[in-house]
Design a protein around this motif. Structure first.
Motif: not given
Ligand SMILES: NC(=O)c1ccc[n+]([C@@H]2O[C@H](COP(=O)([O-])OP(=O)(O)OC[C@H]3O[C@@H](n4cnc5c(N)ncnc54)[C@H](O)[C@@H]3O)[C@@H](O)[C@H]2O)c1
Length: 439
Positions: A217, A219-220, A224, A242, A251, A256
């Protein structure tokens, strides 16, 4: 079932209360006497929507009680949930002193078979250490009692904790004994009636699952934020990007949204702890190192944008800050981006007027009298040279823009959560800056 929950913070209090709500007999323990005193009076020490009502009801119905005496819980319960903090140690690894102190106390007081369930987020191998510490204590007492150590990481989100606990996406249970696994399944059955899975696995995989989930999470979010910063440089709009990527079912839209960097009591410390676990095994986790570095950088982005508006000179400027908690619907300020921004503003010689619907008491513990606290959002804007929005509380989403403009000394808004429309803001006469949008 008879349950003891040790540690009554965000996780322990929600866990104990929700188990009581499903009919179990629960004793919650904490070493913090003032916290327990308040809980006994029905005063909830944290802000968590819906929690107060549940605590009061279950206390009144005598399924939920609070004590500082761990021995009472250890003697009362078959299942003992450890839900104490695991803060980062100096090298970033999880500090296990609270978890192991609880294990020692359990070994000191247990008088028959017990299931010790680790709900704190702990590095792989902690289950074994807990087992060892309990064994040592039993040995000191010259007693032998059978016990099981289970890993049961918690995935609740602060601000939505009751709902997340009552209706989890999944329950992860790391457990080596099939009989204990059956008891755990029985305990959780009322929470998974919509066929959400209870995943039984080995203890180490369960411990790793929690870190892997938080690391993914985080990392996302960092990914972004990186893309948003690049959007600004190349003339793209991250809102469109997005939607363009989120609509891909591989995805998805969650996690994001670009912003001011992730904070809170989990992502920062858990990413660091996993990096540390990698290093201990001579396996550098390069993606997570970048995730962490991008996040540190992102926490400075709002300050940099504001600094640019005032050509690097914020000395003597008054800056309004809306939102101090690390995210909406909580009073938690641990690792909040607002801390980095406010510290930088103060270091630059600015005056800060801050408002948050729930986190003002927490903010006072951090900033003392170095900033000005206001009771209403618009008060923060008086004579201010800019408004910085750090947390996207609902009440900030549709404000009275005429009033904002009339109250600010200069209509500058730095929006760290992209909650307003850049075109409309420009048309309304604001100097508006957000994340990854060029309009
Ligand atoms: N906060 C979250 O959203 C969240 C979500 C999932 C997992 N977790 C994990 O759950 C654990 C607890 O997190 P939290 O946010 O609830 O922590 P917290 O700091 O809010 O609460 C921990 C509580 O444990 C008490 N405590 C410490 N040592 C004790 C001892 N020896 N005996 C009894 N009580 C003791 C403290 O006084 C405190 O009240 C951590 O490992 C965290 O990473 C947290």
């Amino acid at each position: 079932m008879k349950i003891g929950v040790i540690g009554t913070g965000y996780v322990g209090l929600v866990t104990g209360t929700c188990f009581a709500e499903s009919g179990n007999d629960v004793i919650c323990v904490d070493t913090d006497e003032s916290k327990i005193e308040r809980l006994k009076k029905g005063i909830i020490p944290i802000y968590e929507p819906g929690l107060e009502e549940l605590v009061k009801r279950n206390t009144a119905e005598e399924r939920l009680s609070f004590t500082t005496r761990i021995e009472d819980a250890v003697r009362h319960a078959l299942m003992l949930f450890i839900a104490v903090g695991t803060p980062p140690g100096e090298d970033g690894s999880a500090d296990l002193k609270h978890v192991l102190a609880v294990a020692r106390d359990i070994g000191r007081y247990m008088d028959g078979f017990r299931i010790i369930v680790n709900k704190s987020t702990v590095p792989v191998g902690t289950g074994d250490r807990v087992r060892q510490v309990i064994q040592e204590e039993l040995k000191k007492r010259g007693e032998t009692h059978p016990f099981d150590v289970v890993s049961n990481p918690e995935f609740l989100k602060e601000g939505n904790a009751i709902d997340d606990f009552m209706k989890p996406d999944r329950v992860v249970i790391g457990c080596d004994d099939p009989r204990t696994a059956e008891l755990m399944k029985e305990l959780y059955a009322p929470f998974v009636r919509t066929e959400k899975p209870i995943l039984i696995m080995d203890v180490r995989s369960s411990e790793m699952t929690k870190y892997a989930a938080n690391a993914m999470l985080a990392t996302k979010i960092s990914f972004m934020n990186d893309i948003a910063n690049l959007c600004e440089l190349v003339g793209a709009n991250v809102d469109n990007v997005r939607k363009g990527i989120g609509s891909d079912s591989r995805i998805g839209y969650q996690f994001i949204f670009p912003g001011a960097g992730y904070g809170g009591s989990c992502f920062p410390k858990d990413v660091q702890a996993l990096i540390r676990t990698g290093a201990q095994h001579h396996y550098p986790l390069r993606i997570l190192e970048a995730v962490e570095a991008v996040n540190q950088q992102q926490k400075e982005v709002l300050f940099k944008k504001l600094s640019k508006v005032y050509q690097g000179n914020l000395k003597g400027k008054t800056i309004a800050v809306w939102g101090l908690a690390f995210k909406p619907n909580t009073d938690d300020m641990r690792e909040a981006p607002s801390i980095v921004i406010i510290e930088k503003l103060l270091a630059a010689g600015a005056r800060v007027q801050a408002y948050d619907p729930e986190a003002m008491d927490e903010a006072r513990k951090i900033f003392g009298d170095r900033i000005i606290y206001v009771k209403k959002s618009y008060e923060a804007l008086e004579k201010a040279d800019a408004l910085v929005i750090v947390t996207e509380w609902n009440e900030f989403r549709r404000p009275d823009f005429d009033r904002i403009k009339a109250t600010l000394a200069r209509p500058v808004i730095i929006d760290g959560r992209n909650i307003y429309d850049p075109v409309k803001m420009k048309a309304a006469g604001f100097e508006y800056h957000s994340i990854g949008r060029n309009a």
